[in-house]
Design an enzyme around this catalytic site. Structure first.
Site, PDB file in Angstrom:
ATOM      1  N   GLN A  72      -4.508  -5.358   6.586  1.00 50.80           N
ATOM      2  CA  GLN A  72      -5.514  -6.245   5.981  1.00 50.80           C
ATOM      3  C   GLN A  72      -5.436  -7.664   6.526  1.00 50.80           C
ATOM      4  O   GLN A  72      -6.166  -8.535   6.064  1.00 50.80           O
ATOM      5  CB  GLN A  72      -5.343  -6.280   4.451  1.00 50.80           C
ATOM      6  CG  GLN A  72      -5.542  -4.956   3.766  1.00 50.80           C
ATOM      7  CD  GLN A  72      -6.976  -4.432   3.887  1.00 50.80           C
ATOM      8  OE1 GLN A  72      -7.915  -5.166   4.180  1.00 50.80           O
ATOM      9  NE2 GLN A  72      -7.140  -3.145   3.648  1.00 50.80           N
ATOM     10  N   CYS A 101      -4.845   2.735  -3.549  1.00 52.46           N
ATOM     11  CA  CYS A 101      -3.587   3.194  -2.926  1.00 52.46           C
ATOM     12  C   CYS A 101      -2.493   2.151  -3.110  1.00 52.46           C
ATOM     13  O   CYS A 101      -1.663   1.927  -2.211  1.00 52.46           O
ATOM     14  CB  CYS A 101      -3.766   3.509  -1.442  1.00 52.46           C
ATOM     15  SG  CYS A 101      -4.840   4.891  -1.153  1.00 52.46           S
ATOM     16  N   ASP A 135       3.127  -4.778   7.585  1.00 55.54           N
ATOM     17  CA  ASP A 135       1.898  -3.995   7.530  1.00 55.54           C
ATOM     18  C   ASP A 135       0.737  -4.983   7.633  1.00 55.54           C
ATOM     19  O   ASP A 135       0.447  -5.718   6.698  1.00 55.54           O
ATOM     20  CB  ASP A 135       1.873  -3.224   6.194  1.00 55.54           C
ATOM     21  CG  ASP A 135       0.533  -2.549   5.929  1.00 55.54           C
ATOM     22  OD1 ASP A 135      -0.412  -2.767   6.715  1.00 55.54           O
ATOM     23  OD2 ASP A 135       0.439  -1.819   4.925  1.00 55.54           O
ATOM     24  N   LYS A 140     -10.370  -0.921  10.472  1.00 56.20           N
ATOM     25  CA  LYS A 140     -10.556  -2.094   9.591  1.00 56.20           C
ATOM     26  C   LYS A 140     -10.921  -3.326  10.414  1.00 56.20           C
ATOM     27  O   LYS A 140     -11.129  -4.408   9.880  1.00 56.20           O
ATOM     28  CB  LYS A 140      -9.290  -2.356   8.780  1.00 56.20           C
ATOM     29  CG  LYS A 140      -8.947  -1.183   7.854  1.00 56.20           C
ATOM     30  CD  LYS A 140      -7.859  -1.513   6.903  1.00 56.20           C
ATOM     31  CE  LYS A 140      -7.245  -0.280   6.262  1.00 56.20           C
ATOM     32  NZ  LYS A 140      -8.039   0.320   5.214  1.00 56.20           N
ATOM     33  N   HIS A 171       0.866  -1.177   0.000  1.00 53.02           N
ATOM     34  CA  HIS A 171       0.000   0.000   0.000  1.00 53.02           C
ATOM     35  C   HIS A 171       0.911   1.237   0.000  1.00 53.02           C
ATOM     36  O   HIS A 171       2.031   1.181   0.520  1.00 53.02           O
ATOM     37  CB  HIS A 171      -0.833  -0.051   1.286  1.00 53.02           C
ATOM     38  CG  HIS A 171      -1.892   0.990   1.435  1.00 53.02           C
ATOM     39  ND1 HIS A 171      -1.631   2.273   1.844  1.00 53.02           N
ATOM     40  CD2 HIS A 171      -3.227   0.930   1.255  1.00 53.02           C
ATOM     41  CE1 HIS A 171      -2.765   2.959   1.922  1.00 53.02           C
ATOM     42  NE2 HIS A 171      -3.749   2.170   1.557  1.00 53.02           N
TER      43      HIS A 171
HETATM   44  C1  PLP Z   1      -2.473  -2.865   3.424  1.00 54.24           C
HETATM   45  C2  PLP Z   1      -2.772  -1.492   3.952  1.00 54.24           C
HETATM   46  N1  PLP Z   1      -1.828  -0.795   4.564  1.00 54.24           N
HETATM   47  C3  PLP Z   1      -2.048   0.419   5.075  1.00 54.24           C
HETATM   48  C4  PLP Z   1      -3.265   1.013   4.963  1.00 54.24           C
HETATM   49  C5  PLP Z   1      -3.461   2.376   5.540  1.00 54.24           C
HETATM   50  O1  PLP Z   1      -4.321   2.302   6.641  1.00 54.24           O
HETATM   51  P1  PLP Z   1      -4.798   3.643   7.366  1.00 54.24           P
HETATM   52  O2  PLP Z   1      -5.358   4.507   6.277  1.00 54.24           O
HETATM   53  O3  PLP Z   1      -5.851   3.150   8.319  1.00 54.24           O
HETATM   54  O4  PLP Z   1      -3.625   4.235   8.026  1.00 54.24           O
HETATM   55  C6  PLP Z   1      -4.299   0.347   4.327  1.00 54.24           C
HETATM   56  C7  PLP Z   1      -5.613   0.985   4.143  1.00 54.24           C
HETATM   57  O5  PLP Z   1      -6.367   0.656   3.268  1.00 54.24           O
HETATM   58  C8  PLP Z   1      -4.056  -0.946   3.808  1.00 54.24           C
HETATM   59  O6  PLP Z   1      -5.003  -1.633   3.193  1.00 54.24           O
END
Ligand code: PLP
Length: 423
Positions: free
Chosen positions: A219, A380, A216, A242, A139
């Site tokens: 998900q 993203c 990360d 999430k 992401h």
């Molecule tokens: C894999 C992953 N990493 C990071 C993020 C960023 O999360 P946040 O916007 O809650 O900081 C997301 C959000 O969709 C995501 O799907």
């Protein structure tokens, strides 16, 4: 609470394993909504999941009976708020199998957690000519902070490629290490494709080279049991929203020795032991990273969300979602003119697809007319789109409160969209 019953049938109420999805759905007021005169089919859970009544009630209790600023207060409300806020660290520890509460840092979300590692660890330990390994499936929040660091320090980013199914090439990854490699950033589950990456194996490879790994988990935590001790990751980041919790809160797990060695990211109140104009002494971990008044009610709401999900059982959730994903993959895969993007052997809860002759944005708009909420765009994750040669995809993403019936509604809505565009 257990959502299991002995019934085994696909009546829209129970899945093939007897998971009582209607009972679960009754916990989520928002799922009763009608959108464009159709029942809402909320299939945008990878962007943000919905909140059960238990989390909403927890907010009301906090706001009506418990709110005050935390730490150092001597009055009743400050003590209650502090106790409830700090108690969530133990819940997060149990959720991730962490044994030391000092290793749990409250942040505002995954993005904030990754930025904390970049500023706290990266800016201290990564210099000119050093290398950072990231996967092509990241992401933007696990790319852009590292690019900012690379630009500032004169470091370089190396990218782990994936195959046409969206699976990372572990052999190629192994070849990327050099004596200059300083950190690896890996998504546990791809938000754009749903691939579950073999992070445990990839962490072991990095550790053989003496390199720490940031995972990360945005998900992953809503869909799979996560045991950070078993993974042996150095950092693990996720977001509350999430996970059926509120926005504005997230977690960074970090091994104590890394957190101790890191410099603070933000300065201010609460992150210090003493301040004078000559010298400031920082607080111990994790408080060293929690400057200012934190998102108290969001942290407490996250605790309620973890309680709620833990009562159902992440294993139960995973099994139900696996069935939804399999069923949706079969149904969409059988449609002419629909191509699924991301066909890894191990996937979680995400189905990205493109429809011949129809822009994903138009698919999303037409599905909305039928009450179906999906996301369209690059999610993203523009490097993933570039890898698969598409500007965007449509993405249905499932949660444990979704039903097989909703997958049917999704499928029928896609067929209707194809007819509208006469594909
Ligand atoms: C894999 C992953 N990493 C990071 C993020 C960023 O999360 P946040 O916007 O809650 O900081 C997301 C959000 O969709 C995501 O799907």
């Amino acid at each position: 609470m257990s959502a299991r019953t002995t019934a085994v049938h696909r009546d829209g109420r129970h899945d093939a394993r007897g998971f009582d999805v209607e009972r679960i759905r009754a916990d989520f007021p928002i799922l009763q909504l009608q959108v464009n005169a159709n029942p809402l089919a909320y299939l945008d859970n990878a962007a943000s999941a919905q909140m059960p009544q238990a989390v909403i009630d927890r907010f009301v209790r906090y706001r009506t009976r418990e709110h005050a600023n935390i730490h150092r207060g001597v009055h009743y409300l400050s003590e209650v708020a502090t106790r409830e806020y700090e108690a969530v660290r133990a819940k997060v520890c149990a959720f991730l199998n962490v044994h030391d509460e000092r290793e749990i840092v409250y942040t505002s979300g995954t993005t904030d957690s990754i930025n904390l590692v970049m500023h706290g660890y990266g800016r201290k330990f990564i210099g000119r000519g050093d290398e950072i390994i990231l996967s092509v499936l990241e992401h933007h929040s696990n790319i852009v902070p590292w690019q900012m660091l690379a630009e500032e320090k004169g470091a370089h980013i190396r990218v782990i490629p994936c195959n046409d199914a969206g699976e990372l090439l572990v052999d190629a990854y192994e070849q990327l290490f050099t004596p200059r490699t300083k950190i690896v950033g890996l998504t546990h589950v791809s938000n754009a494709l749903g691939t579950i990456n073999p992070v445990k194996e990839m962490i072991a490879i990095a550790h053989r080279q003496g390199v720490p790994v940031l995972v990360d988990g945005a998900q992953a935590v809503p869909h799979l049991p996560v045991d950070v001790k078993d993974l042996d990751c150095d950092f693990y980041a996720f977001s509350g929203h999430k996970l059926c919790g509120p926005t504005g809160v997230g977690i960074l797990y970090g091994k104590a020795r890394h957190l101790e060695a890191m410099q603070p990211f933000k300065g201010g109140g609460d992150m210090i032991l003493s301040v004078s104009f000559e010298k400031t002494t920082y607080n111990d971990i994790p408080y060293k990273f929690e400057a200012g008044t934190p998102p108290i009610e969001q942290v407490i709401g996250l605790g309620a969300a973890i309680d709620y999900l833990s009562a159902i059982g992440i294993g139960e959730i995973q099994a139900h979602e696996d069935e939804l994903l399999r069923y949706a993959t079969d149904r969409l895969g059988a449609l002419n003119g629909v191509r699924i993007v991301g066909t890894a052997a191990h996937k979680a809860s995400v189905l990205s697809f493109v429809v011949d002759g129809v822009h994903p944005h138009d698919i999303g708009t037409l599905l909305n007319e039928d009450g179906v909420a999906i996301r369209t765009g690059h999610h993203c994750a523009q490097p993933v789109m570039q890898r698969f040669g598409v500007p965007a995809t449509a993405r249905a993403s499932f949660a444990f409160y979704n039903t097989l019936r909703e997958v049917d509604v999704l499928t029928e809505a896609i067929v209707r969209a194809q007819k509208v565009f006469a594909v």
